[in-house]
Design a protein around this motif. Sequence first.
Motif, PDB file in Angstrom:
ATOM      1  N   PRO A 216      10.499   2.850  12.585  1.00  0.00           N
ATOM      2  CA  PRO A 216      10.239   2.865  11.138  1.00  0.00           C
ATOM      3  C   PRO A 216      11.520   2.663  10.361  1.00  0.00           C
ATOM      4  CG  PRO A 216      10.101   5.071  12.066  1.00  0.00           C
ATOM      5  CD  PRO A 216      10.241   4.136  13.227  1.00  0.00           C
ATOM      6  N   GLY A 218      11.321   1.875   6.450  1.00  0.00           N
ATOM      7  CA  GLY A 218      11.137   2.258   5.051  1.00  0.00           C
ATOM      8  C   GLY A 218      10.467   3.610   4.925  1.00  0.00           C
ATOM      9  N   LYS A 219      10.232   4.000   3.681  1.00  0.00           N
ATOM     10  CA  LYS A 219       9.554   5.268   3.422  1.00  0.00           C
ATOM     11  C   LYS A 219       8.062   5.098   3.714  1.00  0.00           C
ATOM     12  CE  LYS A 219       8.406   4.218  -1.329  1.00  0.00           C
ATOM     13  NZ  LYS A 219       8.227   4.681  -2.677  1.00  0.00           N
ATOM     14  N   PRO A 220       7.369   6.173   4.045  1.00  0.00           N
ATOM     15  CA  PRO A 220       5.905   6.077   4.231  1.00  0.00           C
ATOM     16  C   PRO A 220       5.235   5.710   2.911  1.00  0.00           C
ATOM     17  CG  PRO A 220       6.778   8.130   5.130  1.00  0.00           C
ATOM     18  CD  PRO A 220       7.879   7.514   4.332  1.00  0.00           C
ATOM     19  N   TYR A 243       6.072  -3.524  -0.901  1.00  0.00           N
ATOM     20  CA  TYR A 243       6.613  -3.982   0.396  1.00  0.00           C
ATOM     21  C   TYR A 243       8.022  -4.531   0.235  1.00  0.00           C
ATOM     22  CZ  TYR A 243       7.459  -7.118   4.328  1.00  0.00           C
ATOM     23  OH  TYR A 243       8.032  -7.757   5.384  1.00  0.00           O
ATOM     24  N   ALA A 246      10.499  -1.922  -0.216  1.00  0.00           N
ATOM     25  CA  ALA A 246      10.718  -1.073   0.954  1.00  0.00           C
ATOM     26  C   ALA A 246      11.377  -1.813   2.113  1.00  0.00           C
ATOM     27  CB  ALA A 246       9.387  -0.483   1.418  1.00  0.00           C
ATOM     28  N   LEU A 267       4.584  -4.140   9.181  1.00  0.00           N
ATOM     29  CA  LEU A 267       4.172  -2.790   8.815  1.00  0.00           C
ATOM     30  C   LEU A 267       3.796  -2.026  10.083  1.00  0.00           C
ATOM     31  CD1 LEU A 267       1.873  -3.551   5.728  1.00  0.00           C
ATOM     32  CD2 LEU A 267       4.262  -2.744   5.720  1.00  0.00           C
ATOM     33  N   TYR A 276       3.474   3.749  16.650  1.00  0.00           N
ATOM     34  CA  TYR A 276       3.126   2.963  15.466  1.00  0.00           C
ATOM     35  C   TYR A 276       2.291   1.755  15.904  1.00  0.00           C
ATOM     36  CZ  TYR A 276       6.248   5.655  12.499  1.00  0.00           C
ATOM     37  OH  TYR A 276       6.825   6.665  11.789  1.00  0.00           O
ATOM     38  N   GLN A 303       4.357   2.101   7.143  1.00  0.00           N
ATOM     39  CA  GLN A 303       5.805   2.060   6.932  1.00  0.00           C
ATOM     40  C   GLN A 303       6.302   0.687   7.310  1.00  0.00           C
ATOM     41  OE1 GLN A 303       6.601   5.975   9.101  1.00  0.00           O
ATOM     42  NE2 GLN A 303       8.464   5.760   7.863  1.00  0.00           N
TER      43      GLN A 303
ATOM     44  N   GLU B  32      11.039  10.560  15.540  1.00  0.00           N
ATOM     45  CA  GLU B  32      10.170   9.467  15.082  1.00  0.00           C
ATOM     46  C   GLU B  32       8.725   9.725  15.494  1.00  0.00           C
ATOM     47  OE1 GLU B  32      11.616   5.757  16.507  1.00  0.00           O
ATOM     48  OE2 GLU B  32      13.293   5.692  15.091  1.00  0.00           O
ATOM     49  N   LEU B  39       2.566  12.059   9.977  1.00  0.00           N
ATOM     50  CA  LEU B  39       2.031  11.134   8.970  1.00  0.00           C
ATOM     51  C   LEU B  39       0.578  10.765   9.276  1.00  0.00           C
ATOM     52  CD1 LEU B  39       5.071   8.748   8.489  1.00  0.00           C
ATOM     53  CD2 LEU B  39       4.090  10.279   6.758  1.00  0.00           C
TER      54      LEU B  39
END
Lengths: 394, 669
Positions: A216, A218-220, A243, A246, A267, A276, A303, B32, B39
Amino acid sequence: MTKQIESLEATRLGGFGHSSSEDAPSAGRDSVQMALAGAEPQLGDLVIIFPSATYDLDSLHRGAMDAAGPAEVVGCTTVGAFTSEEQVPSGCVAAYISSRDISFGVRHVERDDADIAGCTRAAAQEARDRAGDRYPHDVLMLMCDALTPDQRELARGAFAVTSSVISMVGGSAGDDMRFEATYTFGEGRMLSNGILTVWLNSAQTMGVSVGRGWRPFGKPMLVTRAEGTTILELDGQPALDAYLAARGMALNPDGVSFGESAMERPLGIPNARGRYDMRQIHDKLPNGGLVLTTGVPEQTVVQVMCSDTDALLEGSRTGAELGEAQLDRDARMAIVFSCCARRALLGDRVAEEVDTISSALGGVPTGGFYTCGEFGRVTGSTGIHNSCVALLML
Amino acid sequence: MAGADSSAGREDALARLQGENELLRGRLADAERYTAQTLARATRLSQVIAVLGQHSDLDTLVERAALEVADLFAADVGLFMLGPDHALNVEGESGMRPADVPQGRFAIDGLGALTAQEPVTFGEAAGAILPSWLDAYGPKHVAWARLMVGDESLGLMLLVRRIDEPFERVDGNELRAIAYRVALAIENGLLHRETQDRLVRLNRMQIISTKLAGTLELETVGWIVADMFTSELRVAASKVLIDRDGKILTLARAGLDPNDMPDDDSRWEMLPLETTGEPVGWIALAGMPPRGSEDHDLLLHMANISALALDKALAYDRSQEQARTDSLTGLLGHRVFHEVLGKKTADGEKFSLVLLDIDDFKQINDLYGHQVGDETLRLVADALRVGLRSEDGLFRVGGEEFCAVLPSLGHEAAYEVAERLRAGVASIVSGLPVTVSLGVATHPEDGVHRDELLAQADAALHSAKRTGKNRTSVAGEHVSLTALDADRHVSLTLLHERDPDTLVHSVEVATLAVDIARHLGVEDDRLGNLRTAAKLHDLGKIGVPHSILSKPWCLDEEEYRIVKTHPIVGAELLRAWGLTEPARFVHEHHEHVDGSGYPAGLKGEKIALESRIIHVADAFIAMTLDRPYRRAMEREEALEELVRHSGTQFDASVVDAVLALEREPVSQP
């Protein structure tokens, strides 16, 4: 140009071949002949072709089928293909897999946009029925048109047949990033809106895995408005604005499409296992929407993700090791579905990815193509990936 | 040395730094992963709510919820099982092979501890409550959640992980919230499904109601009603019952096979089908829904609609029966007689006719009045009924004429029946001597065609009359034809062959003509000649070529000229047979009151009243009968035609009489 990359051995399961010939029939025929490496193709064997979309594909397909004889020819167009010996940005790569201890069931259908899951389910079921259940191990290999409205629907339909106990692997076809028309091959025909399902029923264990290599950046951000595969708002702002703010780096200069420029900052959707799920941004809309290849529900956290060549190659190696761990013996060959974004990011080191995978598997024949979306499910229920490398180890 | 020490120190430092770097990388990776999990968890509930909000159809909702919840909790299998724990049904699943999903209801015991207060449990699969049909999926960890809305359990949610990653306490907390949201959505889905089902059902009921409203035929109404109660109102079996002459008859039944229907009356519940408080029938139901339930209320509503439909059908049935039945004697009338006779001859059945006529009935009417005459007719009808078998048919075919149809009987047996009938009538104790004369004819020996057979029976009857009355004559045996009779017989046969419909038509004309005459007050002693003339008014058509009689389109001038000769020819024949008065009536039966008719162009009262009557009756019957050149008119249409030509072609008083008769049929046919 042709080059034989595997020697024929008595126990050989199969191998890869390639051709960069500009003549379509020759490219199809030569790549298959190289993959055969002198073996006599048998009824029940499988030949997979990964040609560039710029060819006269009908002719190439016929050339490949001529060379494959009674073997079933399947495949799809690409954003470039590769073997462990050669990167083939423009040409055709072919894989040959003997049916000695694997039974293949192929079903190639036209997509029904009103019921993508339904027609995928039907195709997968038919492929499964054709493969039979002689052997104890199964995997579904799926390839599809890159312009499929929502690839998650494909995965949902396939999952209804594989259930949670059978793995799925595959990739979405490409047309060198033009996103105009991509093609799949199977059952003697070529389709521009195709869904190709290949069921592998094997006497040997098979491995399916996914390599990532993203973190990750950027910020969520919360998806506050979405329609289908388009994210319209992030944190209540137009998605494009959020986007760009970020991503932390400017878009590439003119001459490169937005989709290509966005590849290095895709993303990521955090999941319950602490990973992710990657989603490439395919395009932007005038209303500030970001177009993906897969639907993202509202209220999802996303993110911006980043990577580097080392991380990507490490992701590929980890993926290969995860897949090999599912085998109860050494791998015999590997088919790789690597995201076209990885090729762009790896740049000069692009060939290292296939080398890394092959090396991790003990130098087995390895090949595949650069995709516009990858399928890889061992656990969980979706198996949709972007920016990743999906691996099938036989 | 110092260089070596320095180099070793650098290597140690590098190794230490590399170790720290690895450690930091590991921590970063853990951080992470932890962040991603956090999240993902933070928005799981809202994601599920977003997905649930996209679907109102219960099937889709539960299926998508199973997939989404499984995905969000990294589960390989997600199941939604609805119903009580002892009768659960898989309504939505994700991650199972279709063949492994249990069909129908099943029980899961031991989850009673999951309540509204503590609806979630999770842990290792080993030792957990888990259906055996999930064993093949190699479950490692499971999570159960009860789907509660208030204190009501809608069912259970089950998540299964095949990898060794346990559900955590935080998962349990979220599952609790998600289970509640899913339960609410399922309840809404159930309500939506129920509403949709109800709408579909009401729509079907509306269609059935409309169908009932448009159906008059009694049996059809019975079937629709019986079927509706089983197919739409969910009762096991139904019977529609009606009261027919004091006997309760089953009009229709539906549902279970008759062999499986409850025999025990106590298992049927009777529901009266009432209109204005009076039962018009009953619906017997096996397996009624509980009183007070919505199904029961709907059932009562449809019973009311059924009652209205049944009432209307019964009224229609009565009117149909009345139209076919003589109200004085209760016997079927001449129309039905001709239908029955036509069918039996067409089917080639063996049977006999006994045609009988009350002797000197006119004298009874003249001497004792019509009231006594009517009573005599009733007594004769009753006496005849007694003398017949159940399969025999008895009809009143004329004023004092009756006919019995005796299936399967030949001459001899029919003669015996006829004699029994004769004796039965003769034994009537009414203060008046009542006798009948009878003529017997057998199909097919005495006539293949209906009219031929009827003519033979009629001839036998006349023979019985001529030879002394109160006796039976059999066609071809006891009838001694005079030369004149033979001539008459030949002529009638010839006419029948030329125009098979003519004799039927003539009999109908004669019946109507006598009715009209009676309505107009014509004395009874004139009715005999009128009937004869009416029956034989088309006798002259034996002189008209068959090609003209059967022509399916309008006649040309020459053909019409030939047709116009038939009153003259008919009258000549009748005069030759000594029937002078009937001959005149036949001669004038095509004259018009305004002088435009033929053959003489007579006007008004110059034309015999009987002829004017026959002319109107002939026209009315002809219009209401199919002819080669046109289809039959509706009776109302024919009446309008008569009125249109009343006073010009037709005698107005005769037309008025027909109108009166059509609106109020006379009691004596």
